[in-house]
Design a protein around this motif. Structure first.
Motif, PDB file in Angstrom:
ATOM      1  N   LEU A 266       0.999  -0.887  -0.678  1.00  0.00           N
ATOM      2  CA  LEU A 266       0.074   0.197   0.079  1.00  0.00           C
ATOM      3  C   LEU A 266       0.889   1.364  -0.131  1.00  0.00           C
ATOM      4  O   LEU A 266       2.594   0.783   0.579  1.00  0.00           O
ATOM      5  CB  LEU A 266      -0.777   0.395   1.242  1.00  0.00           C
ATOM      6  CG  LEU A 266      -1.750  -1.216   1.263  1.00  0.00           C
ATOM      7  CD1 LEU A 266      -0.791  -2.454   2.329  1.00  0.00           C
ATOM      8  CD2 LEU A 266      -2.788  -0.618   1.818  1.00  0.00           C
ATOM      9  N   GLY A 267       0.445   2.662  -0.360  1.00  0.00           N
ATOM     10  CA  GLY A 267       1.015   3.311  -0.540  1.00  0.00           C
ATOM     11  C   GLY A 267       0.005   4.790  -1.086  1.00  0.00           C
ATOM     12  O   GLY A 267      -0.559   4.165  -2.012  1.00  0.00           O
ATOM     13  N   GLY A 268       0.611   5.641  -0.905  1.00  0.00           N
ATOM     14  CA  GLY A 268      -0.070   6.645  -1.569  1.00  0.00           C
ATOM     15  C   GLY A 268       0.765   7.584  -2.861  1.00  0.00           C
ATOM     16  O   GLY A 268       0.313   8.418  -3.698  1.00  0.00           O
ATOM     17  N   ASP A 269       2.282   6.750  -3.203  1.00  0.00           N
ATOM     18  CA  ASP A 269       3.210   7.561  -4.069  1.00  0.00           C
ATOM     19  C   ASP A 269       3.048   5.883  -5.474  1.00  0.00           C
ATOM     20  O   ASP A 269       3.428   5.448  -5.093  1.00  0.00           O
ATOM     21  CB  ASP A 269       4.323   7.950  -3.968  1.00  0.00           C
ATOM     22  CG  ASP A 269       5.043   8.254  -4.481  1.00  0.00           C
ATOM     23  OD1 ASP A 269       4.994   8.488  -6.176  1.00  0.00           O
ATOM     24  OD2 ASP A 269       6.287   9.268  -4.468  1.00  0.00           O
ATOM     25  N   ASP A 270       2.477   6.304  -6.472  1.00  0.00           N
ATOM     26  CA  ASP A 270       2.437   4.973  -7.607  1.00  0.00           C
ATOM     27  C   ASP A 270       3.539   4.959  -8.100  1.00  0.00           C
ATOM     28  O   ASP A 270       3.828   3.738  -7.976  1.00  0.00           O
ATOM     29  CB  ASP A 270       1.107   6.388  -8.375  1.00  0.00           C
ATOM     30  CG  ASP A 270       0.910   4.259  -9.244  1.00  0.00           C
ATOM     31  OD1 ASP A 270       0.320   3.632  -8.961  1.00  0.00           O
ATOM     32  OD2 ASP A 270       1.392   4.293 -10.840  1.00  0.00           O
ATOM     33  N   ALA A 271       4.871   5.692  -7.940  1.00  0.00           N
ATOM     34  CA  ALA A 271       6.278   5.475  -8.946  1.00  0.00           C
ATOM     35  C   ALA A 271       6.322   4.876  -7.057  1.00  0.00           C
ATOM     36  O   ALA A 271       7.588   4.057  -7.334  1.00  0.00           O
ATOM     37  CB  ALA A 271       6.451   6.619  -8.883  1.00  0.00           C
ATOM     38  N   LEU A 272       6.668   5.596  -6.755  1.00  0.00           N
ATOM     39  CA  LEU A 272       7.403   4.586  -5.128  1.00  0.00           C
ATOM     40  C   LEU A 272       6.434   3.610  -5.357  1.00  0.00           C
ATOM     41  O   LEU A 272       7.808   2.423  -4.552  1.00  0.00           O
ATOM     42  CB  LEU A 272       6.881   5.508  -3.902  1.00  0.00           C
ATOM     43  CG  LEU A 272       8.668   5.501  -3.103  1.00  0.00           C
ATOM     44  CD1 LEU A 272       9.621   6.462  -3.855  1.00  0.00           C
ATOM     45  CD2 LEU A 272       7.490   6.485  -1.639  1.00  0.00           C
ATOM     46  N   VAL A 273       5.369   2.767  -5.116  1.00  0.00           N
ATOM     47  CA  VAL A 273       4.840   1.342  -4.268  1.00  0.00           C
ATOM     48  C   VAL A 273       6.111   0.754  -5.733  1.00  0.00           C
ATOM     49  O   VAL A 273       6.002  -0.457  -5.542  1.00  0.00           O
ATOM     50  CB  VAL A 273       3.246   1.730  -5.214  1.00  0.00           C
ATOM     51  CG1 VAL A 273       2.610   0.240  -4.645  1.00  0.00           C
ATOM     52  CG2 VAL A 273       3.433   2.380  -2.979  1.00  0.00           C
ATOM     53  N   ASP A 274       5.461   1.192  -6.515  1.00  0.00           N
ATOM     54  CA  ASP A 274       5.480   0.786  -7.798  1.00  0.00           C
ATOM     55  C   ASP A 274       6.960   0.033  -7.982  1.00  0.00           C
ATOM     56  O   ASP A 274       7.310  -1.275  -8.283  1.00  0.00           O
ATOM     57  CB  ASP A 274       6.061   0.828  -9.715  1.00  0.00           C
ATOM     58  CG  ASP A 274       4.543   0.804  -9.826  1.00  0.00           C
ATOM     59  OD1 ASP A 274       3.630   0.218  -9.979  1.00  0.00           O
ATOM     60  OD2 ASP A 274       4.569   1.656 -11.257  1.00  0.00           O
ATOM     61  N   LYS A 275       8.248   0.920  -7.708  1.00  0.00           N
ATOM     62  CA  LYS A 275       9.147   0.421  -7.596  1.00  0.00           C
ATOM     63  C   LYS A 275       9.916  -0.504  -6.051  1.00  0.00           C
ATOM     64  O   LYS A 275      10.981  -1.552  -6.340  1.00  0.00           O
ATOM     65  CB  LYS A 275      10.147   1.580  -6.568  1.00  0.00           C
ATOM     66  CG  LYS A 275      11.981   1.833  -6.589  1.00  0.00           C
ATOM     67  CD  LYS A 275      12.274   2.930  -6.258  1.00  0.00           C
ATOM     68  CE  LYS A 275      14.221   3.662  -6.632  1.00  0.00           C
ATOM     69  NZ  LYS A 275      14.590   4.819  -6.296  1.00  0.00           N
TER      70      LYS A 275
ATOM     71  N   LEU B 114       2.635  -4.285   3.158  1.00  0.00           N
ATOM     72  CA  LEU B 114       3.612  -3.569   3.466  1.00  0.00           C
ATOM     73  C   LEU B 114       3.132  -1.666   3.207  1.00  0.00           C
ATOM     74  O   LEU B 114       2.856  -1.953   1.821  1.00  0.00           O
ATOM     75  CB  LEU B 114       4.837  -4.038   2.759  1.00  0.00           C
ATOM     76  CG  LEU B 114       5.384  -5.485   2.679  1.00  0.00           C
ATOM     77  CD1 LEU B 114       5.889  -5.642   1.880  1.00  0.00           C
ATOM     78  CD2 LEU B 114       6.048  -5.895   3.857  1.00  0.00           C
ATOM     79  N   LEU B 115       3.423  -1.218   4.202  1.00  0.00           N
ATOM     80  CA  LEU B 115       2.834   0.419   3.621  1.00  0.00           C
ATOM     81  C   LEU B 115       4.649   0.867   3.198  1.00  0.00           C
ATOM     82  O   LEU B 115       5.512   1.438   3.685  1.00  0.00           O
ATOM     83  CB  LEU B 115       2.694   1.347   5.284  1.00  0.00           C
ATOM     84  CG  LEU B 115       2.185   2.498   4.844  1.00  0.00           C
ATOM     85  CD1 LEU B 115       1.470   2.714   3.473  1.00  0.00           C
ATOM     86  CD2 LEU B 115       2.135   2.479   6.079  1.00  0.00           C
ATOM     87  N   VAL B 116       4.386   1.761   2.009  1.00  0.00           N
ATOM     88  CA  VAL B 116       5.435   2.254   1.659  1.00  0.00           C
ATOM     89  C   VAL B 116       5.312   3.643   1.453  1.00  0.00           C
ATOM     90  O   VAL B 116       4.409   4.282   1.841  1.00  0.00           O
ATOM     91  CB  VAL B 116       5.880   2.116  -0.195  1.00  0.00           C
ATOM     92  CG1 VAL B 116       7.364   2.744  -0.595  1.00  0.00           C
ATOM     93  CG2 VAL B 116       5.424   0.309  -0.325  1.00  0.00           C
ATOM     94  N   HIS B 117       6.842   4.072   2.807  1.00  0.00           N
ATOM     95  CA  HIS B 117       6.870   5.682   2.673  1.00  0.00           C
ATOM     96  C   HIS B 117       7.913   6.422   1.978  1.00  0.00           C
ATOM     97  O   HIS B 117       8.997   5.429   2.021  1.00  0.00           O
ATOM     98  CB  HIS B 117       6.838   6.089   4.517  1.00  0.00           C
ATOM     99  CG  HIS B 117       6.595   6.271   4.841  1.00  0.00           C
ATOM    100  ND1 HIS B 117       6.664   7.317   4.990  1.00  0.00           N
ATOM    101  CD2 HIS B 117       5.569   6.781   6.071  1.00  0.00           C
ATOM    102  CE1 HIS B 117       5.867   9.030   5.879  1.00  0.00           C
ATOM    103  NE2 HIS B 117       5.099   8.198   6.286  1.00  0.00           N
ATOM    104  N   ARG B 118       8.077   7.280   1.689  1.00  0.00           N
ATOM    105  CA  ARG B 118       9.286   8.054   1.459  1.00  0.00           C
ATOM    106  C   ARG B 118      10.081   8.776   2.562  1.00  0.00           C
ATOM    107  O   ARG B 118      11.164   8.102   2.221  1.00  0.00           O
ATOM    108  CB  ARG B 118       8.991   9.610   0.928  1.00  0.00           C
ATOM    109  CG  ARG B 118       9.847  10.366  -0.174  1.00  0.00           C
ATOM    110  CD  ARG B 118       9.084  11.219  -0.958  1.00  0.00           C
ATOM    111  NE  ARG B 118       8.751  10.217  -2.234  1.00  0.00           N
ATOM    112  CZ  ARG B 118       9.450   9.930  -3.367  1.00  0.00           C
ATOM    113  NH1 ARG B 118      10.676  10.121  -3.329  1.00  0.00           N
ATOM    114  NH2 ARG B 118       8.865   9.668  -4.158  1.00  0.00           N
ATOM    115  N   ASP B 119       9.501   9.691   3.595  1.00  0.00           N
ATOM    116  CA  ASP B 119      10.819   9.754   4.636  1.00  0.00           C
ATOM    117  C   ASP B 119      10.532   8.899   6.302  1.00  0.00           C
ATOM    118  O   ASP B 119       8.572   9.203   6.194  1.00  0.00           O
ATOM    119  CB  ASP B 119      10.358  11.035   4.427  1.00  0.00           C
ATOM    120  CG  ASP B 119      12.052  12.188   4.914  1.00  0.00           C
ATOM    121  OD1 ASP B 119      12.112  10.671   5.990  1.00  0.00           O
ATOM    122  OD2 ASP B 119      12.026  13.125   5.332  1.00  0.00           O
ATOM    123  N   VAL B 120      11.116   9.103   6.188  1.00  0.00           N
ATOM    124  CA  VAL B 120      10.283   8.599   8.218  1.00  0.00           C
ATOM    125  C   VAL B 120      10.467   9.378   9.128  1.00  0.00           C
ATOM    126  O   VAL B 120      10.290   9.631   9.722  1.00  0.00           O
ATOM    127  CB  VAL B 120      11.694   7.297   9.164  1.00  0.00           C
ATOM    128  CG1 VAL B 120      13.089   8.872   8.938  1.00  0.00           C
ATOM    129  CG2 VAL B 120      11.227   6.985   9.814  1.00  0.00           C
TER     130      VAL B 120
END
Length: 354
Positions: free
Chosen positions: A40-49, A126-132
């Motif tokens: 899961l996540g709100g950033d599509d590109a980041l989740v794809d990665k 798994l929750l994909v996050h950009r910055d802790v």
């Protein structure tokens, strides 16, 4: 569970029994090697990665275009891994309602449906996050999971950071708090540590993966375990019976071998004795005939001796014929013994293999 099998030349039902046990162990081994992730996540590109990295397809930028609604599978680090990417629009949807309960209600069906695609259940969310350092609004996704599946689902949640995200102030991150401080940084293509961390996360729980409606599954588990144990007891009984049959067959083969050996010895001795007696009598008659011929007084007794000599010669031929017959019988017995030895050797080889 481990099962020990002994292979011998037995009826078809024994082979079927062995096959059933092998299939059961293979199925157990296969399910233990699986890992299922719902990302899961709100950033599509980041989740794809993140998905591409987990499945070892990070270098292929065009590979992870999630057009089809189904898990993507790959063999990674010796495990059968399934990854299901969820829509990034869920996060925007959850932020669009004033009352959070209405937002979750509108996504409840979608969450349940996506979770069901990883049947019997995901090993981790798994929750994909950009910055802790920045909690952002991703925690809405964790709250939605908790509202739909219950708070227990958070025990199966983990935060994923991409590449070199700073994590020195993780205590300030709301998502990490909700996930019990569990996180992993995907900074290279080696994801074996992620798999180990997932196993560590679930090893003390009732199930190695999240199960919706756990109580129903527990009741079903108890039922099927009882049924499984009953069937296994039946299989063990049949296996014991077939092993006993194999031992009896082995004993019968040894007894037959000893009996054939004794018969062969007796026949050889009898034939030798008959040959010796016949040869001795033949020599005796020949000597008498020679003596009579030398005296040149051949009488009726001479003819009688000639006839007797002919009879004994015929008897000798008959004995020789019987000897050939006995030898043929002996050869057949030898072949039967060899055949029994081969069957015994096959049995022993299969017994060693198990």
């Amino acid at each position: 569970m481990k099962f020990a099998c002994q292979h011998v030349c037995l009826p078809i039902q024994f082979t079927t029994l062995t096959l059933h046990i092998i299939i059961i162990t293979e199925v157990i081994s296969y399910h233990m090697s699986q890992l299922r992730f719902m990302v899961l996540g709100g950033d599509d590109a980041l989740v794809d990665k993140a998905c591409a990295t987990i499945l070892g397809e990070r270098e292929n930028r065009d590979a992870f275009q999630f057009g089809e609604l189904k898990p993507r599978k790959a063999q990674v680090c010796g495990r059968q891994v399934s990854v299901l990417k969820t829509p990034f629009r869920w996060l925007e949807h959850l932020k669009s309602y004033f009352f959070f309960s209405k937002r979750v209600k509108s996504l409840k069906y979608d969450l349940q449906y996506y979770e069901s695609l990883l049947f019997p259940g995901p090993h981790a969310f798994l929750l994909v996050h950009r910055d802790v350092r920045n909690s952002g609004s991703e925690y809405y996704l964790l709250r939605a999971l908790s509202e739909v599946f219950g708070e227990k689902v958070l025990d199966y949640c983990m935060v994923i950071f991409i590449d070199r995200a700073k994590h020195n102030d993780k205590k300030q991150n709301t998502c990490l708090k909700m996930c019990g401080g569990r996180f992993y940084i995907l900074q290279n293509t080696d994801v074996s540590q992620l798999f180990k961390k997932t196993e560590t996360m679930t090893q003390r729980k009732h199930s190695d993966f999240f199960i919706n409606h756990l109580e129903c599954f527990r009741k079903a588990e108890i039922y099927f375990e009882a049924e499984y144990e009953e069937k296994m007891n039946k299989l063990r009984g049949e296996l014991a019976e077939n092993i006993e049959t194999a031992e009896n067959l082995k004993k019968d083969m040894n007894d037959m071998k000893e009996l054939n050996a004794k018969k062969v010895i007796e026949l050889n001795e009898k034939i030798k004795n008959d040959q010796k007696k016949s040869k001795d009598r033949e020599n005796e008659l020949q000597n008498e005939l020679d003596a009579l011929k030398s005296s040149k007084n051949q009488t009726k007794e001479d003819f009688k001796l000639d006839e007797e000599l002919i009879i004994y010669k015929d008897r000798e031929k008959l004995l020789l014929s019987r000897l050939d017959s006995y030898k043929s019988s002996e050869k057949q017995m030898t072949e039967d013994i060899k055949k029994l030895k081969r069957e015994l050797s096959i049995y022993k080889d299969r017994e060693r293999n198990t």
